[in-house]
Design a protein around this motif. Structure first.
Motif, PDB file in Angstrom:
ATOM      1  N   ILE A 203      53.493  32.590 -39.899  1.00  0.00           N
ATOM      2  CA  ILE A 203      52.127  32.580 -39.367  1.00  0.00           C
ATOM      3  C   ILE A 203      52.086  33.374 -38.073  1.00  0.00           C
ATOM      4  N   TYR A 205      50.050  34.372 -34.830  1.00  0.00           N
ATOM      5  CA  TYR A 205      48.942  33.996 -33.953  1.00  0.00           C
ATOM      6  C   TYR A 205      49.176  34.447 -32.522  1.00  0.00           C
ATOM      7  N   ASN A 230      46.329  34.027 -38.306  1.00  0.00           N
ATOM      8  CA  ASN A 230      45.429  32.903 -38.077  1.00  0.00           C
ATOM      9  C   ASN A 230      43.998  33.410 -37.911  1.00  0.00           C
ATOM     10  N   LEU A 237      44.497  26.544 -34.937  1.00  0.00           N
ATOM     11  CA  LEU A 237      45.822  26.955 -35.409  1.00  0.00           C
ATOM     12  C   LEU A 237      46.418  25.947 -36.387  1.00  0.00           C
ATOM     13  N   ASP A 240      44.969  26.307 -39.771  1.00  0.00           N
ATOM     14  CA  ASP A 240      45.531  27.490 -40.442  1.00  0.00           C
ATOM     15  C   ASP A 240      46.940  27.202 -40.961  1.00  0.00           C
TER      16      ASP A 240
END
Length: 629
Positions: A203, A205, A230, A237, A240
């Motif tokens: 992920i 972000y 994200n 967050l 996500d």
């Protein structure tokens, strides 16, 4: 057996120390010449210069005889372009880039672009464009009299890959010039001790303007990892994470501190029975990790017949009581793992120090590899990080295989590489990862890179046993808060002395905290006048300094001064301690510095001494901030 063969065997045997409690052998030094090294667990130590006889340069045990500059399995990859071509050719139909934000701005399930699609010119035209972004087509350029498409000209390793700008804490931002070769070397070093797979999902972000995320995405592409972005809102967050269900999670301490606070708060409010169950599960699983079986494999490589040097690769794997862990996971920890989607197997924290207690707590709760790293833009990202199988917290591990580290004496702060039991000093790094310099700024480039090629980080470190590096201080009066923001203490102190109450000011920031505190030596006349105007009675000035009303008044005035000077939020102190005693040379809190350009002597705060002198007050202020928040 002839005498020549016997001599060779004897030379090799002298590099092994047979331990009585194990059947394995560990490579040890035979310190006769510069081609040998001293093995210290996760690091090896070599002499910087043979004539000095000083063994002070640390390298990764994964590559002790040569700093890594290319991927071991793919030495042909020399640039970011090569890295991307390798990813497309190797992982073509695998997931590459994912988003859950649709063309109309609605949020749904993640949709993916493959590596092959990312390499397609046609695919670009189908992408939803953000506001103020447009695609410049060949047709438009040709209509302006420019000849397109131009012949393809791939970059070279020495070409600039990016210019990353630092925050400019004490002046204007500096552009760190990082080459293709720098980034490939850094990631090649990390790839020797980190392994990812096309089945992994990461992920994204963190800001791509920062070297941490930029370098991470280069390495993940090399391994064919899917990268899901994200929504762009940090408050969403966790939502996500649940939707993406990543297996790899990189973050900064502020994120992990919030996770820790969220879990502990939920446990405390769950009732006595569930608290006891959690505590029992936590203690059992923590012990299982600490008691894990460490398997160490040592691979010996004969460099050459004439060189007589032996290198080795050391890999440690921890098998951590899986049977007991599985039971506790079912009863307690699976729900906690679900906060991150339930599949995370690898977590890395960087950007600023993470509390050892928080790291250990989350490592137990999420039941995965959880490492901490250390780096900087000027070294193309990683300088060191913890090794797999190392369960000790509170350090930043061993050197990246692409760079070497030494500690340089800082006598004015009483740090020397000869300190016992732990050598201490400014952390300096050298290797193919060191950046090309600051953009159009030779003066500051020469200030940070010395004539021998060593990059001076400004951080103070010490060597722990087994070749682990620990960050303990800053050489300059600049430090980093837990959210990753740099703070220049002297700049802030020079603002606060404009407060009518402040005669002297010592600003302190803990890298494990997100806010600043200050110790203020008061203008006694101003404080007395304020107390008289407020009708406050007091026995002596010390009692008045401890009065919460006095502290609140001083902090309020300092806040107004900070606002007028346009200090940023994280530069403003959140708590103060008031003292009557001034900072002087006699009490060890000031040091004289001669300024040749001003032909005068300026008294500066001795920060390590001030930190020790006011340690109880500092602890008390952070406790106060924690309770109020």
């Amino acid at each position: 057996m002839d005498s020549k063969s016997q001599r060779r065997i004897q030379v090799i045997q002298k590099h092994f120390l047979h331990e009585p409690d194990t059947s394995s052998s560990v490579l040890r030094p035979y310190q006769t010449a510069g081609e040998y090294f001293l093995e210290q667990g996760y690091s090896v130590v070599l002499p910087e210069k043979l004539q000095t006889g000083k063994w002070n340069v640390y390298r990764s045990a994964f590559s002790p005889m040569k700093l890594v500059s290319r991927y071991r399995d793919h030495p042909e990859i020399a640039t970011l372009h090569d890295n991307f071509v390798h990813a497309v050719e190797t992982y073509g139909d695998y997931k590459y880039l994912g988003t859950r934000v649709g063309v109309d701005g609605t949020v749904g399930e993640y949709k993916w672009m493959t590596y092959t699609e990312a390499a397609s010119d046609d695919y670009l035209a189908s992408l939803p464009l953000q506001r103020n972004v447009e695609i410049i087509t060949y047709t438009r350029l040709q209509s302006q009299g420019q000849e397109y498409p131009k012949p393809f000209c791939p970059p070279k390793p020495e070409d600039i890959a990016t210019i990353c700008y630092t925050s400019g804490t004490t002046g204007k931002p500096k552009g760190a010039v990082v080459s293709h070769g720098n980034l490939i070397a850094n990631n090649a070093g990390q790839a020797m001790r980190m392994k990812f797979y096309p089945s992994d999902i990461y992920i994204s972000y963190l800001p791509l303007a920062h070297i941490f995320e930029r370098s991470t995405q280069v390495m993940l592409a090399y391994f064919g990892v899917g990268i899901g972005f994200n929504q762009g809102d940090s408050l969403k967050l966790m939502d996500d994470m649940v939707s993406l269900r990543p297996t790899v999670f990189f973050g900064v301490p502020r994120v992990f501190n919030r996770l820790h606070a969220s879990i502990t708060s939920a446990v405390q409010s769950s009732g006595v029975l569930r608290q006891r169950l959690f505590n029992a599960a936590y203690d059992a699983k923590r012990q299982a990790i600490l008691d894990g079986i460490v398997v160490k494999a040592v691979k010996l490589i004969l460099i050459s017949n004439h060189y007589h040097a032996i290198s080795f690769e050391s890999v440690q794997i921890v098998v951590a009581g899986n049977n007991s862990s599985a039971m506790w996971d079912t009863l307690v920890f699976n729900k906690i793992k679900g906060m991150l989607g339930g599949r995370v197997r690898f977590i890395l924290s960087a950007a600023s120090p993470l509390s050892p207690d928080v790291l250990e707590f989350l490592r137990v709760c999420f039941g995965c590899v959880f490492l901490e790293g250390y780096g900087m833009t000027e070294n193309s990202c990683v300088i060191s990080n913890m090794d797999f199988g190392d369960n000790l917290c509170g350090h930043v591990g061993s050197p990246c295989p692409a760079c070497e580290i030494k500690l340089v004496d800082v006598p004015e702060m009483d740090y020397t590489s000869a300190d016992q039991p732990h050598p201490r000093g400014e952390i300096c790094t050298r290797g193919p990862t060191v950046f090309q310099g600051y953009y159009k700024d030779e003066v500051q480039t020469r200030e940070i890179i010395d004539e021998d090629g060593w990059l001076h980080t400004g951080d103070i470190g010490l060597w722990l046993p087994e070749g682990r590096l620990k960050i303990i201080d800053r050489k300059k009066n600049i430090f980093k808060l837990s959210q990753g923001e740099y703070v220049a203490a002297e700049k802030i102190e020079n603002v606060y002395v404009n407060s009518k109450f402040v005669a002297q000011c010592f600003v302190y920031g803990d890298s494990l905290k997100s806010s600043l505190v200050a110790v203020v030596s008061l203008d006694q006349d101003v404080l007395k006048a304020w107390a008289a105007a407020e009708g406050i009675k007091y026995k002596d000035l010390k009692q008045l300094c401890n009065d919460p009303r006095a502290r609140a008044a001083v902090l309020a005035d300092m806040t107004q001064v900070a606002k007028k000077a346009q200090l940023r939020g994280f530069e403003c102190v959140k708590a103060v301690t008031l003292v009557v005693e001034p900072f002087t040379m006699e009490n060890g809190l000031l040091t004289p510095t001669f300024k040749a350009c001003l032909l005068t002597v300026i008294l500066n705060i001795k920060r390590p001494q001030a930190k020790a002198y006011f340690s109880k007050a500092i602890t008390s202020m952070y406790t106060e901030i924690s309770k109020s928040s």
